[in-house]
Design a protein around this motif. Structure first.
Motif, PDB file in Angstrom:
ATOM      1  N   VAL A 142      -2.984 -66.324  59.822  1.00 41.53           N
ATOM      2  CA  VAL A 142      -4.482 -65.917  59.433  1.00 41.53           C
ATOM      3  C   VAL A 142      -5.490 -67.210  59.697  1.00 41.53           C
ATOM      4  O   VAL A 142      -6.562 -66.812  60.029  1.00 41.53           O
ATOM      5  N   THR A 145     -13.585 -54.508  57.445  1.00 46.42           N
ATOM      6  CA  THR A 145     -12.995 -54.825  55.916  1.00 46.42           C
ATOM      7  C   THR A 145     -13.053 -53.611  55.172  1.00 46.42           C
ATOM      8  O   THR A 145     -12.622 -53.765  53.931  1.00 46.42           O
ATOM      9  N   TYR A 169      -6.009 -57.996  60.351  1.00 41.81           N
ATOM     10  CA  TYR A 169      -5.401 -57.153  59.477  1.00 41.81           C
ATOM     11  C   TYR A 169      -5.284 -57.577  57.913  1.00 41.81           C
ATOM     12  O   TYR A 169      -5.415 -56.685  56.952  1.00 41.81           O
ATOM     13  N   SER A 170      -5.250 -58.800  57.565  1.00 41.01           N
ATOM     14  CA  SER A 170      -5.465 -59.511  56.428  1.00 41.01           C
ATOM     15  C   SER A 170      -6.598 -59.119  55.471  1.00 41.01           C
ATOM     16  O   SER A 170      -6.716 -59.353  54.473  1.00 41.01           O
ATOM     17  N   ASN A 176       2.615 -61.949  59.056  1.00 40.14           N
ATOM     18  CA  ASN A 176       2.653 -63.376  59.526  1.00 40.14           C
ATOM     19  C   ASN A 176       1.510 -64.134  58.957  1.00 40.14           C
ATOM     20  O   ASN A 176       0.676 -64.586  59.600  1.00 40.14           O
ATOM     21  N   PRO A 177       1.789 -64.662  57.591  1.00 37.93           N
ATOM     22  CA  PRO A 177       0.532 -65.239  57.078  1.00 37.93           C
ATOM     23  C   PRO A 177       0.234 -66.605  57.937  1.00 37.93           C
ATOM     24  O   PRO A 177      -0.938 -67.106  57.895  1.00 37.93           O
ATOM     25  N   ARG A 208      -5.244 -55.730  54.134  1.00 37.19           N
ATOM     26  CA  ARG A 208      -3.779 -55.708  53.568  1.00 37.19           C
ATOM     27  C   ARG A 208      -2.939 -56.872  53.494  1.00 37.19           C
ATOM     28  O   ARG A 208      -3.529 -57.872  54.158  1.00 37.19           O
ATOM     29  N   GLU A 209      -1.763 -56.970  53.060  1.00 35.34           N
ATOM     30  CA  GLU A 209      -1.177 -58.312  53.149  1.00 35.34           C
ATOM     31  C   GLU A 209      -0.733 -58.722  54.512  1.00 35.34           C
ATOM     32  O   GLU A 209      -0.147 -57.871  55.132  1.00 35.34           O
ATOM     33  N   PRO A 210      -0.774 -59.914  54.871  1.00 36.48           N
ATOM     34  CA  PRO A 210      -0.659 -60.341  56.173  1.00 36.48           C
ATOM     35  C   PRO A 210       1.015 -59.905  56.473  1.00 36.48           C
ATOM     36  O   PRO A 210       1.660 -60.487  55.621  1.00 36.48           O
ATOM     37  N   LYS A 254      -8.590 -66.701  61.795  1.00 33.79           N
ATOM     38  CA  LYS A 254      -9.959 -66.547  61.212  1.00 33.79           C
ATOM     39  C   LYS A 254     -11.005 -67.514  62.175  1.00 33.79           C
ATOM     40  O   LYS A 254     -12.039 -67.085  62.296  1.00 33.79           O
ATOM     41  N   GLU A 307      -3.956 -60.674  63.436  1.00 36.80           N
ATOM     42  CA  GLU A 307      -3.199 -60.906  61.818  1.00 36.80           C
ATOM     43  C   GLU A 307      -4.476 -61.236  60.910  1.00 36.80           C
ATOM     44  O   GLU A 307      -4.356 -60.774  59.773  1.00 36.80           O
ATOM     45  N   TYR A 308      -5.459 -62.114  61.356  1.00 40.90           N
ATOM     46  CA  TYR A 308      -6.559 -62.262  60.633  1.00 40.90           C
ATOM     47  C   TYR A 308      -7.401 -60.895  60.198  1.00 40.90           C
ATOM     48  O   TYR A 308      -7.692 -60.573  58.873  1.00 40.90           O
TER      49      TYR A 308
END
Ligand code: HEC
Ligand code: HEC
Length: 302
Positions: A218, A249, A206-207, A214-215, A210-212, A222, A203-204
């Protein structure tokens, strides 16, 4: 499959060949010398349609001579050229030696041109139409199967036109890649991170582009990234050309940037292999390829 270079198989081929020749000579000699040419009245004793008989005439002279010539030719050929098992022939001729000679003649005639290419700086060489024509052929033969005929790559095979380099885009770095090959070592993380850990770190990652989805993952992702992944991908996740660890990135993905693809990279690990070409291509050909990659990634030529 028997080893046809062994002595047994060599004799196995050679003896029947020689006996075959001897047999033909005896057969012909027996048929030509046993009868008097003028003896035309002798028949084979067969009768068809009451009066149709078959004479037992000797073989025509011209035909016999042709046969002798063929036999002599065969014998001389087998002495001079390879044909009797592993016997190499008195002339020492071989198709491999002929091929090698042709290759070295071709190389000798191209050598001055290749030398001139090798001495031309990359920027200049990539503007030379003739040189780039040669380079494109070298590329098509050796590289297109993996990187695509347009060099835009595919999943697992990097795009070579996008200015995003795993191992660096300087002349020396690309030459090292082509000469020595590259082996990327990204281990599998499932045993270390567990399923939740993989979800969090994915998720991190991906974020970063893009917009995560499952925020809530994150932040913990990280932290895990900093301890587990930063050693290769860097604290800022911008990658490390010394290891071929990709920048995570820039939204350029070797294996796909969907959440699913990122998870798969973490679960399976990724080990892309670029083969070494130093034994197949000479320095000038490598130099030409670097110039070719330079020319096709030039925005003017896109
Ligand atoms: C068998 C498939 C294969 C062939 C053939 C092949 N490559 Fe590659 N190449 C790869 C893979 C896979 C990678 C990525 C390695 C990795 O994941 O680190 C790669 C990486 C590269 C890189 C480094 C890219 C970067 O971003 O740093 C360059 C440059 C390159 N190849 C050029 C070539 C050229 C030029 C040829 C022809 C002489 C060629 N490759 C032939 C599979 C291949
Ligand atoms: C030992 C060095 C190393 C470590 C540690 C490492 N990676 Fe990698 N990673 C690589 C290399 C090298 C590649 C390129 C693999 C290839 O080219 O086949 C890669 C590829 C990837 C990719 C695929 C990128 C793409 O463009 O498709 C992702 C995603 C990734 N790593 C994430 C991570 C995460 C998250 C971690 C920490 C859990 C991690 N990596 C830890 C070396 C490492």
């Amino acid at each position: 499959m028997p080893d046809f270079t062994s002595e047994f198989w060599s004799w196995y081929v050679a003896i029947p060949t020689v006996l075959g020749l001897v047999f033909c000579v005896i057969l012909i000699w027996a048929n030509s010398s046993s009868r008097d040419i003028s003896d035309k009245e002798e028949t084979m004793g067969h009768v068809w349609d009451e009066d149709l008989e078959e004479y037992n005439n000797p073989l025509p002279k011209w035909w016999l001579n042709m046969f002798y010539i063929t036999l002599i030719f065969g014998a001389v050929y087998l002495v001079l050229f390879p044909g009797l098992g592993t016997f190499a022939g008195a002339l020492g001729w071989s198709s491999k030696a002929r091929y090698d000679k042709e290759v070295s003649q071709a190389e000798a005639s191209f050598a001055p041109l290749y030398q001139a290419y090798l001495e031309t700086p990359i920027d200049q060489l990539s503007q030379n139409g003739d040189a780039m024509g040669t380079a494109r052929r070298i590329y098509s033969t050796n590289c297109a199967t993996c990187h695509g005929s347009d060099a835009r790559g595919a999943t697992g095979f990097p795009n070579l036109r996008d200015h995003s380099w795993l191992y660096g885009g300087e002349e020396a770095a690309i030459k090292t890649t082509l000469n020595n090959g590259r082996k990327a070592a990204m281990p599998s993380w499932i045993t270390v991170l567990g399923e939740t850990g993989v979800d969090e770190v994915s998720e991190y990652v991906y974020s970063l582009t893009r917009e995560p989805v499952n925020p809530q993952y994150v932040e913990s992702g990280k932290q895990k990234f900093q301890t587990m992944c930063a050693a290769c991908h860097g604290q800022d996740a911008k990658g490390n050309p010394a290891l071929g660890a990709p920048n995570l990135t820039d939204n350029i993905w070797l294996y796909g940037g969907s959440l699913g693809a990122i998870k798969e990279s973490l679960i399976k690990g990724r080990n892309g292999i670029m083969p070494a070409f130093d034994e197949h291509l000479n320095d000038s050909q490598i130099h030409l390829l670097v110039a070719y990659l330079n020319s096709i990634s030039d925005p003017k030529n896109q």
